[in-house]
Design a protein around this motif. Structure first.
Motif, mmCIF file in Angstrom:
data_model
loop_
_atom_site.group_PDB
_atom_site.id
_atom_site.type_symbol
_atom_site.label_atom_id
_atom_site.label_comp_id
_atom_site.label_asym_id
_atom_site.label_seq_id
_atom_site.Cartn_x
_atom_site.Cartn_y
_atom_site.Cartn_z
ATOM 1 N N PHE A 44 0.815 -1.215 0.000
ATOM 2 C CA PHE A 44 0.000 0.000 0.000
ATOM 3 C C PHE A 44 0.854 1.273 0.000
ATOM 4 O O PHE A 44 0.681 2.133 -0.878
ATOM 5 N N PRO A 45 1.810 1.423 0.930
ATOM 6 C CA PRO A 45 2.628 2.640 0.869
ATOM 7 C C PRO A 45 3.497 2.704 -0.387
ATOM 8 O O PRO A 45 3.738 3.789 -0.924
ATOM 9 N N ALA A 46 3.955 1.551 -0.881
ATOM 10 C CA ALA A 46 4.788 1.566 -2.083
ATOM 11 C C ALA A 46 3.996 2.061 -3.290
ATOM 12 O O ALA A 46 4.509 2.840 -4.103
ATOM 13 N N LEU A 47 2.741 1.634 -3.423
ATOM 14 C CA LEU A 47 1.917 2.080 -4.538
ATOM 15 C C LEU A 47 1.631 3.576 -4.479
ATOM 16 O O LEU A 47 1.377 4.218 -5.491
ATOM 17 N N LYS A 48 1.689 4.144 -3.280
ATOM 18 C CA LYS A 48 1.493 5.582 -3.123
ATOM 19 C C LYS A 48 2.796 6.370 -3.260
ATOM 20 O O LYS A 48 2.798 7.591 -3.151
ATOM 21 N N GLY A 49 3.922 5.646 -3.451
ATOM 22 C CA GLY A 49 5.205 6.308 -3.562
ATOM 23 C C GLY A 49 5.845 6.637 -2.234
ATOM 24 O O GLY A 49 6.834 7.391 -2.181
ATOM 25 N N ASP A 50 5.337 6.070 -1.149
ATOM 26 C CA ASP A 50 5.909 6.273 0.182
ATOM 27 C C ASP A 50 6.926 5.168 0.443
ATOM 28 O O ASP A 50 6.647 4.175 1.100
ATOM 29 N N LEU B 150 -5.840 -5.403 -4.935
ATOM 30 C CA LEU B 150 -4.402 -5.416 -5.196
ATOM 31 C C LEU B 150 -4.025 -4.222 -6.061
ATOM 32 O O LEU B 150 -3.485 -3.232 -5.574
ATOM 33 N N PHE B 151 -4.340 -4.277 -7.326
ATOM 34 C CA PHE B 151 -3.930 -3.225 -8.264
ATOM 35 C C PHE B 151 -4.619 -1.886 -7.976
ATOM 36 O O PHE B 151 -4.043 -0.825 -8.198
ATOM 37 N N SER B 152 -5.826 -1.927 -7.469
ATOM 38 C CA SER B 152 -6.594 -0.702 -7.256
ATOM 39 C C SER B 152 -6.083 0.141 -6.103
ATOM 40 O O SER B 152 -6.479 1.299 -5.964
ATOM 41 N N ASP B 153 -5.226 -0.395 -5.262
ATOM 42 C CA ASP B 153 -4.738 0.389 -4.135
ATOM 43 C C ASP B 153 -3.854 1.555 -4.569
ATOM 44 O O ASP B 153 -3.591 2.457 -3.783
#
Length: 267
Positions: free
Chosen positions: A168-174, A222-225
């Motif tokens: 989740f944080p990785a998909l947000k760039g965190d 998964l992908f939608s996060d």
């Protein structure tokens, strides 16, 4: 529609937080991420619920987003939730339903850990979706779910996947948050509330200890996060189909933000 008022609480979030966060929580169902969650869980449930109308209790069911569709299909639905504000939202949603649907829905204000004692009944299906993530002490909560399940009942639990907290944080760039999440057991969610995460094998064993045999589990989201609330999507139906397929396959389901565990009591 009935309302029984019982001031009981078992989650680590106070009333003011729920009242404030509830509106954002409900609004989240209208986003693509929210639609994925509802769609995927509903499709999983359809594969496991007994045919025909059944008696359902939705523990922590809030505004009824997941269980009101079951009432429309003829099921008798009890929504048990500790938040009066969330039950008010369920009542508002019911106001727009036909009389026969309203008559099949019962609203009870009570904590999940006390639901079995408050309701004093057993059901054909026990739903608990995205609620255990807010529970500090999981054991009495699971005891209550088990006590609500009658012979042959389906028990449906949605929990946060401890093995995928970094996604989740990785998909947000965190990236710093993702690095910290690899060994974490808890995580602050999109509402800003600290939540617990569980392991599918551990939760399966906890259900089995209470006489509920795990029969299947799925990933949820998964992908939608990686999608922000304002992002536009050209073909929602195809995207939902992708998320549903990912929910049933390894390794995708193991990387999903949530997991959906389905068990059944003997009888």
């Amino acid at each position: 529609m009935e309302l029984a008022a019982v001031a009981l609480h078992d989650v680590g979030v106070d009333d003011d937080e729920w009242d404030e966060a509830g509106a954002r929580f409900v609004a989240g169902y209208e986003t693509f991420r929210g639609r994925v969650r509802t769609h995927v869980i509903d499709r999983h449930l359809a594969e496991h619920l007994p045919p025909g109308p059944v008696r359902v209790v939705d523990v922590g069911g809030g505004d009824g987003t997941q269980s009101l569709p079951l009432a429309r299909r003829g099921c008798d639905v009890t929504i048990a939730d500790p938040s009066a504000a969330m039950l008010d939202r369920a009542r508002a949603a019911l106001a727009g339903e036909p009389a026969d649907v309203r008559d099949r829905v019962h609203l009870v204000e009570c904590a999940g850990a006390d639901a079995a004692g408050v309701l004093g009944d057993r059901f054909d299906a026990v739903l608990c979706h995205g609620v255990i993530v807010y529970v500090e002490d999981r054991e009495p909560f699971l005891d209550s779910l088990g006590a609500l399940a009658g012979p042959g009942a389906v028990v449906s639990i949605v929990a946060k996947n401890v093995d995928a907290l970094a996604v989740f944080p990785a998909l947000k760039g965190d990236w710093s948050g993702a690095l910290d999440a690899f060994d974490a057991q808890r995580q602050v969610n999109a509402l800003g509330i600290d939540t617990r995460a569980d392991h599918i094998d551990d939760l399966s064993a906890a259900l089995a200890h209470r006489g509920i045999a795990p029969v299947a589990w799925y990933g949820v989201r998964l992908f939608s996060d990686g999608w922000a609330p304002g992002d536009q999507l050209a073909d929602v139906d195809v995207a939902l189909a992708v998320e549903l397929e990912a929910s049933r396959r390894d390794p995708y389901r193991r990387l999903s933000r949530l997991f959906h565990l389905v068990g059944r009591r003997a009888g």
